[in-house]
Design an enzyme around this catalytic site. Structure first.
Site, PDB file in Angstrom:
ATOM      1  N   THR A   1      63.612  73.879  21.510  1.00 56.12           N
ATOM      2  CA  THR A   1      63.562  73.824  20.043  1.00 56.12           C
ATOM      3  C   THR A   1      63.986  75.169  19.464  1.00 56.12           C
ATOM      4  O   THR A   1      63.462  76.210  19.846  1.00 56.12           O
ATOM      5  CB  THR A   1      62.134  73.443  19.602  1.00 56.12           C
ATOM      6  OG1 THR A   1      61.924  72.076  19.965  1.00 56.12           O
ATOM      7  CG2 THR A   1      61.951  73.599  18.100  1.00 56.12           C
TER       8      THR A   1
ATOM      9  N   HIS B   1      61.366  61.791  25.113  1.00 48.53           N
ATOM     10  CA  HIS B   1      60.385  62.886  25.192  1.00 48.53           C
ATOM     11  C   HIS B   1      58.977  62.285  25.198  1.00 48.53           C
ATOM     12  O   HIS B   1      58.448  61.897  24.157  1.00 48.53           O
ATOM     13  CB  HIS B   1      60.575  63.807  23.992  1.00 48.53           C
ATOM     14  CG  HIS B   1      59.835  65.111  24.087  1.00 48.53           C
ATOM     15  ND1 HIS B   1      58.909  65.380  25.061  1.00 48.53           N
ATOM     16  CD2 HIS B   1      59.909  66.244  23.321  1.00 48.53           C
ATOM     17  CE1 HIS B   1      58.436  66.616  24.889  1.00 48.53           C
ATOM     18  NE2 HIS B   1      59.032  67.157  23.834  1.00 48.53           N
TER      19      HIS B   1
ATOM     20  N   ASN C   1      54.377  67.009  26.447  1.00 56.19           N
ATOM     21  CA  ASN C   1      53.976  68.092  25.535  1.00 56.19           C
ATOM     22  C   ASN C   1      53.146  67.685  24.329  1.00 56.19           C
ATOM     23  O   ASN C   1      53.191  68.334  23.283  1.00 56.19           O
ATOM     24  CB  ASN C   1      55.215  68.884  25.097  1.00 56.19           C
ATOM     25  CG  ASN C   1      55.835  69.619  26.276  1.00 56.19           C
ATOM     26  OD1 ASN C   1      55.197  69.733  27.318  1.00 56.19           O
ATOM     27  ND2 ASN C   1      57.048  70.099  26.126  1.00 56.19           N
TER      28      ASN C   1
ATOM     29  N   TYR D   1      53.234  65.053  22.283  1.00 59.84           N
ATOM     30  CA  TYR D   1      53.808  64.327  21.146  1.00 59.84           C
ATOM     31  C   TYR D   1      53.426  62.840  21.230  1.00 59.84           C
ATOM     32  O   TYR D   1      52.622  62.446  22.076  1.00 59.84           O
ATOM     33  CB  TYR D   1      55.318  64.589  21.080  1.00 59.84           C
ATOM     34  CG  TYR D   1      55.582  66.070  20.837  1.00 59.84           C
ATOM     35  CD1 TYR D   1      55.200  66.655  19.624  1.00 59.84           C
ATOM     36  CD2 TYR D   1      56.119  66.888  21.819  1.00 59.84           C
ATOM     37  CE1 TYR D   1      55.384  68.018  19.397  1.00 59.84           C
ATOM     38  CE2 TYR D   1      56.301  68.252  21.598  1.00 59.84           C
ATOM     39  CZ  TYR D   1      55.934  68.808  20.386  1.00 59.84           C
ATOM     40  OH  TYR D   1      56.093  70.162  20.163  1.00 59.84           O
TER      41      TYR D   1
ATOM     42  N   ARG E   1      61.033  62.489  30.052  1.00 55.83           N
ATOM     43  CA  ARG E   1      60.357  63.754  30.375  1.00 55.83           C
ATOM     44  C   ARG E   1      58.853  63.549  30.261  1.00 55.83           C
ATOM     45  O   ARG E   1      58.352  63.039  29.253  1.00 55.83           O
ATOM     46  CB  ARG E   1      60.791  64.871  29.427  1.00 55.83           C
ATOM     47  CG  ARG E   1      60.360  66.249  29.908  1.00 55.83           C
ATOM     48  CD  ARG E   1      60.824  67.350  28.972  1.00 55.83           C
ATOM     49  NE  ARG E   1      61.016  68.600  29.703  1.00 55.83           N
ATOM     50  CZ  ARG E   1      60.899  69.814  29.155  1.00 55.83           C
ATOM     51  NH1 ARG E   1      60.611  69.959  27.887  1.00 55.83           N
ATOM     52  NH2 ARG E   1      61.088  70.896  29.878  1.00 55.83           N
TER      53      ARG E   1
ATOM     54  N   ASN F   1      49.807  71.286  22.736  1.00 55.98           N
ATOM     55  CA  ASN F   1      49.492  70.504  21.542  1.00 55.98           C
ATOM     56  C   ASN F   1      48.187  69.729  21.650  1.00 55.98           C
ATOM     57  O   ASN F   1      48.009  68.682  21.037  1.00 55.98           O
ATOM     58  CB  ASN F   1      50.671  69.590  21.155  1.00 55.98           C
ATOM     59  CG  ASN F   1      51.834  70.410  20.632  1.00 55.98           C
ATOM     60  OD1 ASN F   1      51.648  71.307  19.806  1.00 55.98           O
ATOM     61  ND2 ASN F   1      53.036  70.151  21.130  1.00 55.98           N
TER      62      ASN F   1
ATOM     63  N   ARG G   1      63.992  78.800  28.892  1.00 55.20           N
ATOM     64  CA  ARG G   1      64.267  80.093  28.248  1.00 55.20           C
ATOM     65  C   ARG G   1      65.384  80.894  28.908  1.00 55.20           C
ATOM     66  O   ARG G   1      66.152  81.556  28.195  1.00 55.20           O
ATOM     67  CB  ARG G   1      62.964  80.891  28.108  1.00 55.20           C
ATOM     68  CG  ARG G   1      62.103  80.308  26.970  1.00 55.20           C
ATOM     69  CD  ARG G   1      60.703  80.862  26.939  1.00 55.20           C
ATOM     70  NE  ARG G   1      59.935  80.411  28.091  1.00 55.20           N
ATOM     71  CZ  ARG G   1      58.630  80.602  28.227  1.00 55.20           C
ATOM     72  NH1 ARG G   1      57.943  81.235  27.295  1.00 55.20           N
ATOM     73  NH2 ARG G   1      57.995  80.163  29.286  1.00 55.20           N
TER      74      ARG G   1
HETATM   75  C1  8OZ Z   1      58.402  74.678  20.947  1.00 56.14           C
HETATM   76  C2  8OZ Z   1      58.328  74.650  19.573  1.00 56.14           C
HETATM   77  C3  8OZ Z   1      58.428  73.457  18.912  1.00 56.14           C
HETATM   78  C4  8OZ Z   1      58.592  72.275  19.624  1.00 56.14           C
HETATM   79  C5  8OZ Z   1      58.153  70.803  23.058  1.00 56.14           C
HETATM   80  C6  8OZ Z   1      59.653  70.102  21.333  1.00 56.14           C
HETATM   81  O1  8OZ Z   1      57.246  71.565  23.414  1.00 56.14           O
HETATM   82  C7  8OZ Z   1      58.858  71.044  21.771  1.00 56.14           C
HETATM   83  C8  8OZ Z   1      58.664  72.303  21.018  1.00 56.14           C
HETATM   84  C9  8OZ Z   1      58.559  73.516  21.670  1.00 56.14           C
HETATM   85  O2  8OZ Z   1      58.473  69.841  23.746  1.00 56.14           O
END
Ligand code: 8OZ
Length: 365
Positions: free
Chosen positions: A25, A177, A180, A182, A229, A237, A325
């Site tokens: 992101t 996705h 993480n 979401y 993923r 989160n 990164r």
């Molecule tokens: C960092 C900042 C905002 C979103 C993820 C899409 O962790 C992200 C994300 C990472 O999968």
């Protein structure tokens, strides 16, 4: 001898090597629309065997951060076409990561300033990013509302439409996705899903939305262009499951029947520790469950790999290694791994938002 530099067929995609650019992101898409700057950024990184785009919202409701791209409108399809054309002209392959943030959002980012949606009305203890007076500011996520069961087919449909748009935009495939913390991860894990209908409770119910999305996208564009993923134990989160091994063995057993291009696994805590002492997870047995179920997709690993770790993982433990990164600061990461050249370090100040600085100005060898 098979190594990181051996070509590999991954679903419909013939990859030149096994070094993958992970989704990252970067918050440089005002109006949620990809632009020339993003085209240059991805074009510079086309020597990766595969590029996975930054997470891309399937709908306005699926957006949770300022200036992240989407794939639900005409201008967005046209913007992404700039990117895919440039990557293909440079000899690369690129899939788009399809994203619904669920509760990780803020009312200011939602249609009609509404509450973000979630499996249950449980607020995430995490922050998101808004842009105020041109600068990124971190804010608490908003209190979400629980999705009504009648809304779920519409969300599945949004994934299908976004996958169709991805084909129009020239992508080689899509990555769903489901990691993480979401929306799809929120549904799967006990900490964020307290539903009492067919989408909550036991593992079969909690995994239902994910598997419906996967089957619908596969029906739309084919398994050989669809991938996923997963992050079994990341605390990212604020989404945690009380029994991740059983949950993810179930999930991957059912994914095995779908003829996916690849399965992408974040090992440990996203962008941090690979091993979490209080949350053990056996990745080898997880992969074995997938293979035993007939899963033939490539196995992609990610999280803090350096060149030596990647070289020892392929081909015994993984088919592909995704670097995050390092690809920001080293557009020519593949050449650096091949020659043993040093890697630049990332400038964290330019990670999220801003313009060309810290985005398209990292040097090559
Ligand atoms: C960092 C900042 C905002 C979103 C993820 C899409 O962790 C992200 C994300 C990472 O999968």
């Amino acid at each position: 001898m098979t190594n990181l530099f051996s070509p590999i067929q991954v679903g419909a995609m013939a990859l030149a090597n096994r070094i993958v650019m992970a989704p990252l992101t970067r918050n440089r898409a005002p109006d949620a629309t990809p632009n020339e700057l993003m085209k240059t950024y991805y074009e510079q990184r086309a020597s990766a065997g595969l590029i996975i785009t930054e997470a891309t919202a399937i709908s306005h409701q699926g957006q949770g951060y300022a200036d992240v791209p989407g794939l639900y409108g005409e201008a967005q399809v046209a913007g992404w076409k700039l990117v895919t054309d440039a990557v293909h002209a440079a000899g690369g392959k690129i899939v788009v990561q399809l994203w619904h943030v669920g509760r990780v959002s803020h009312a200011e980012l939602q249609p009609h300033f509404a509450a973000p949606v979630a499996p249950s009305a449980i607020r995430a203890k995490t922050k998101t990013v808004l842009i105020k007076d041109g600068a990124a500011v971190f804010v608490e996520t908003s209190e979400p509302r629980a999705l009504d069961v009648t809304e779920l087919p519409g969300i599945v449909h949004d994934y299908v439409l976004a996958a169709r748009h991805a084909m129009h935009a020239g992508f080689d495939g899509v990555e769903i996705h489901a990691a993480n913390g979401y929306l799809l991860d929120q549904f799967m894990k006990t900490g964020s899903n307290h539903r009492t209908d067919d989408y909550g409770g036991g593992i079969k119910n909690r995994a239902r939305l994910l598997l419906e999305v996967m089957r619908a996208v596969v029906d739309e564009i084919g398994g050989d262009r669809t991938s996923i993923r997963l992050s079994p134990v990341t605390p990212a989160n604020d989404v945690i499951d009380e029994d991740p091994q059983t949950l993810f063995d179930y999930v991957v057993h059912h994914l095995a029947a779908m003829d996916l291009a690849y399965v992408h696994v974040i090992e440990g805590s996203t962008g941090a520790d690979r091993v979490l002492p209080d949350r053990p997870f056996d990745y080898a047995s997880f992969k074995a469950v997938y293979r035993a179920g007939g899963g033939k997709g490539a196995w992609m690993v990610n999280n803090g790999y350096d060149a030596a770790m990647a070289a020892s993982a392929v081909p015994a433990d993984a088919d592909l290694v995704a670097f995050g990164r390092p690809f920001i600061a080293n557009p020519d990461l593949v050449a650096r791994i091949a020659t043993g050249a040093a890697w630049h370090t990332l400038d964290r100040k330019t990670l999220y938002g801003g313009g060309a600085a810290g985005y398209i100005d990292y040097p090559t060898l």
